[in-house]
Design an enzyme around this catalytic site. Structure first.
Site, PDB file in Angstrom:
ATOM      1  N   SER A  13       0.857  -1.192   0.000  1.00 39.99           N
ATOM      2  CA  SER A  13       0.000   0.000   0.000  1.00 39.99           C
ATOM      3  C   SER A  13       0.897   1.247   0.000  1.00 39.99           C
ATOM      4  CB  SER A  13      -0.909  -0.017   1.223  1.00 39.99           C
ATOM      5  OG  SER A  13      -0.126  -0.078   2.387  1.00 39.99           O
ATOM      6  N   GLY A  18      -3.485   7.372  -5.739  1.00 39.51           N
ATOM      7  CA  GLY A  18      -4.295   8.587  -5.872  1.00 39.51           C
ATOM      8  C   GLY A  18      -3.573   9.643  -6.686  1.00 39.51           C
ATOM      9  N   ILE A  19      -2.280   9.792  -6.449  1.00 43.82           N
ATOM     10  CA  ILE A  19      -1.503  10.825  -7.165  1.00 43.82           C
ATOM     11  C   ILE A  19      -1.326  10.421  -8.629  1.00 43.82           C
ATOM     12  CG2 ILE A  19       0.716  12.048  -7.266  1.00 43.82           C
ATOM     13  CD1 ILE A  19      -0.910  12.772  -4.823  1.00 43.82           C
ATOM     14  N   GLN A 193       6.219  -9.000 -10.780  1.00 47.17           N
ATOM     15  CA  GLN A 193       5.773 -10.195 -11.523  1.00 47.17           C
ATOM     16  C   GLN A 193       4.682 -10.926 -10.727  1.00 47.17           C
ATOM     17  OE1 GLN A 193       8.926 -12.835 -12.864  1.00 47.17           O
ATOM     18  NE2 GLN A 193      10.399 -11.160 -12.786  1.00 47.17           N
ATOM     19  N   GLY A 355     -10.513  19.718  14.846  1.00 46.27           N
ATOM     20  CA  GLY A 355     -10.390  18.518  15.676  1.00 46.27           C
ATOM     21  C   GLY A 355     -11.648  18.240  16.463  1.00 46.27           C
ATOM     22  N   CYS A 382     -12.238  25.813  12.170  1.00 40.79           N
ATOM     23  CA  CYS A 382     -13.259  25.003  12.839  1.00 40.79           C
ATOM     24  C   CYS A 382     -12.989  24.937  14.342  1.00 40.79           C
ATOM     25  CB  CYS A 382     -13.363  23.636  12.177  1.00 40.79           C
ATOM     26  SG  CYS A 382     -15.017  22.949  12.358  1.00 40.79           S
ATOM     27  N   HIS A 508     -14.267  24.844   6.642  1.00 42.96           N
ATOM     28  CA  HIS A 508     -12.949  24.295   6.272  1.00 42.96           C
ATOM     29  C   HIS A 508     -12.492  24.859   4.925  1.00 42.96           C
ATOM     30  CE1 HIS A 508     -12.557  21.144   9.382  1.00 42.96           C
ATOM     31  NE2 HIS A 508     -13.866  21.294   9.425  1.00 42.96           N
ATOM     32  N   GLU A 510      -9.642  24.998   3.645  1.00 41.19           N
ATOM     33  CA  GLU A 510      -8.573  24.206   3.007  1.00 41.19           C
ATOM     34  C   GLU A 510      -9.124  23.243   1.960  1.00 41.19           C
ATOM     35  OE1 GLU A 510      -9.761  23.810   6.032  1.00 41.19           O
ATOM     36  OE2 GLU A 510      -9.716  21.727   6.716  1.00 41.19           O
TER      37      GLU A 510
END
Ligand code: GLN
Length: 549
Positions: A13, A18-19, A193, A355, A382, A508, A510
């Protein structure tokens, strides 16, 4: 008819599917195609909203209020588009849909099974975004690693879909790792492989292999991978470690990842990629003229993914200001009255993070006080905004026990209180105030100067709010509400006009920062930090609140 690109992962993983997916999407978009990306996650939570950030990093909230995987943040930042609930599907959501249908009698008389019922539902969602002629290409990232028990139904659904659709309508990109063994001084292809073999055993053969590697892949290695994994040699793509994720689209362009996909899909109408803005941004990012140090005060600082969107918003805002933003993580649990000055005096700006829960809250309040009293640029998001309100109540309004009822349910002065509509809600998943809401800005405020407009829209994820019963007292003492929801009157932004830069937002910001549209509060915050740094270096001693320059 839309075409479908699937991105799977093998070996381990955290390879950055995603990138890679977002970079490929960026290139196709730059070539004039209409692209969107979706993420299928194999876990059983219906969405990641109930997951601890330590488990899964930040929870990304979309315009429509879906609590989603943080990869959707990358998709939005790279593509400058909005995603939605439909772009993130989990095993939990698939099962929930199938079980609900079973209870409604949709399968009367039948045994409901993984194949075909679960796989049918996965397939339905895989092609859903391609139905309305809105997109030419849908990229689907399949979470997890090939060979995991949980991802099997997704791979099986992909196998069936490839069988059902014309050959040129699907492409499978498999991301793997080519480790470098120091002792042998060699790149090793065996794990790749094996992972391709595993994927093939599940019935899916990759068209393209994107190989994460620390060393460059020689022609010989590429040939070996191609031969043993049965892909064309030009379809073995090198994805070397990059200094910034924003370099990856250009690296993938050099490797022709986009062109190989287009060829497989028989798409012939596309233009030369238009990436001028992207390259300008990268240039500014790589060659900054200034530098600021920002303290990120939070309690999940050990895990960088917990504040992913905030960190990326700093990257965008830094480039905009031609300024390197060095983020120093400060653990809020360890800030005390005694050590606050030592911990924060080298900073040029302070961001108190979002948070939940009580842990680390006292340290956040102490940090806010330091920023307020030392004219240090302050930005609260927040929970960070709520802490600024509590600090002001305790130390300026002298309401010593003032608090949020989240942390102190019996406080005499609940300056932050549970929203009215939240009081009867007990269920946890998807029940906060979520998604985008309008906010009307007060004229001549810092907020209206920053946004340059009267009404804005930003995304939310919270249960508590500023208690309007206290608003007059706050405003008389110097903390104003400069942004409010026009319908509910909820306070969305607070600021202290006598401070050079002190702003807290209940939403938020961001989440909406992208490479093309850096979020304005972040941009102005970095600008203020730059000014503070310049002032500090000329004055040497930090100024105190109210002191004349
Ligand atoms: N815990 C606070 C609330 O629910 C703040 C949430 C947040 O920072 N996202 O209101």
């Amino acid at each position: 008819m839309a075409k479908y690109i699937f991105v799977t992962g093998g070996v381990t993983s955290s390879l950055g599917k995603g990138i890679i997916a977002a970079s490929l999407a960026k290139l196709l978009q730059a070539r004039g195609l209409r692209v969107t990306i979706q993420k299928f996650d194999p876990y059983i939570n219906v969405d990641p909203g109930t997951l601890n950030p330590y488990e899964h990093g930040e929870c990304f909230v979309t315009e429509d209020g879906a609590e989603t995987d943080l990869d959707l943040g990358h998709y939005e930042r790279f593509l400058n588009i909005f995603t939605s609930q439909a772009n993130n599907v989990t095993t939990g959501r698939i099962y929930q849909t199938v079980i609900n249908k079973e209870r409604e009698g949709a399968y009367l008389g039948k045994t409901v099974q993984v194949v075909p019922h679960i796989t049918d539902e996965i397939k339905r969602r895989m092609v859903l975004l391609g139905q309305n002629n809105e997109f030419d290409i849908i990229i689907t990232e399949i979470g997890g690693t090939v060979g995991d028990i949980e991802s099997l139904p997704f791979i099986e659904a992909l196998r069936q879909l490839q069988w059902e659709l014309p050959e040129e309508d699907t492409v499978v990109v498999h991301l793997t790792l080519i480790p470098y063994l120091k002792a042998a001084k060699e790149l090793k292809t065996k794990p790749t492989q094996h992972s391709v073999k595993m994927l093939s055993q599940e019935g899916v053969h990759p068209d393209i292999l994107v190989c994460r590697t620390e060393e460059s892949l020689s022609v010989d290695i590429r040939r070996k991978i191609a031969l043993f994994c049965n892909v064309k040699q030009e379809a073995v793509i090198e994805a070397a470690d990059a200094p910034t994720i924003y370099e990856v689209p250009l690296a993938m362009m050099r490797e022709k990842l986009d062109l190989i996909c287009l060829k497989k899909m028989n798409i012939t109408q596309y233009k030369e990629p238009e990436l001028n803005k992207w390259k300008e941004f990268l240039d500014k990012l790589k060659y900054p003229k200034h530098k600021v140090t920002i303290g990120l005060i939070g309690k999940y600082i050990e895990l960088q993914d917990a504040y992913k969107s905030i960190l990326e918003a700093f990257v965008h805002a830094g480039a905009m200001n031609e300024c390197k933003v060095q983020v120093v993580n400060v653990h809020s649990e360890f800030i005390t009255d005694e050590n606050v000055s030592e911990k924060l005096s080298n900073l040029d700006g302070l961001l108190v993070a979002p948070g939940f829960g009580h842990r680390g809250v006292e340290g956040k309040i102490i940090a806010v006080r330091y920023a307020r009293e030392h004219n240090l640029p302050f930005f609260g998001i927040c929970l960070g905004m709520q802490m600024a309100v509590i600090e002001f109540a305790q130390n300026v309004l002298s309401l010593k026990g003032a608090h949020s009822t989240e942390m102190d349910p019996n406080t005499n002065d609940p300056v932050i209180d549970l929203m009215e509509e939240q009081k009867t809600i007990t269920a946890k998943g998807g029940t906060m105030r979520l998604g985008s809401y309008a906010c009307a800005l007060k004229s001549n405020s810092l907020a209206s100067e920053i946004y340059g407009t009267e009404v804005i829209s930003e995304r939310h994820r919270h249960r508590w709010e500023f208690n309007n019963k206290y608003l007059t007292r706050f405003e008389e003492a110097g903390m104003i509400a400069s942004g409010k929801n026009p319908e509910s009157d909820l306070v969305e932004i607070i600021e202290i006009p006598s401070h050079p830069f002190f702003i807290g937002v209940q939403y938020h910001p961001e989440l909406k920062s992208t490479v093309e549209n850096p979020q304005p509060i972040f941009v102005h915050f970095i600008k203020a930090a730059k000014e503070y740094a310049e002032l500090k270096s000329s004055a040497r001693t930090p100024l105190l609140q109210g002191e004349m320059i």
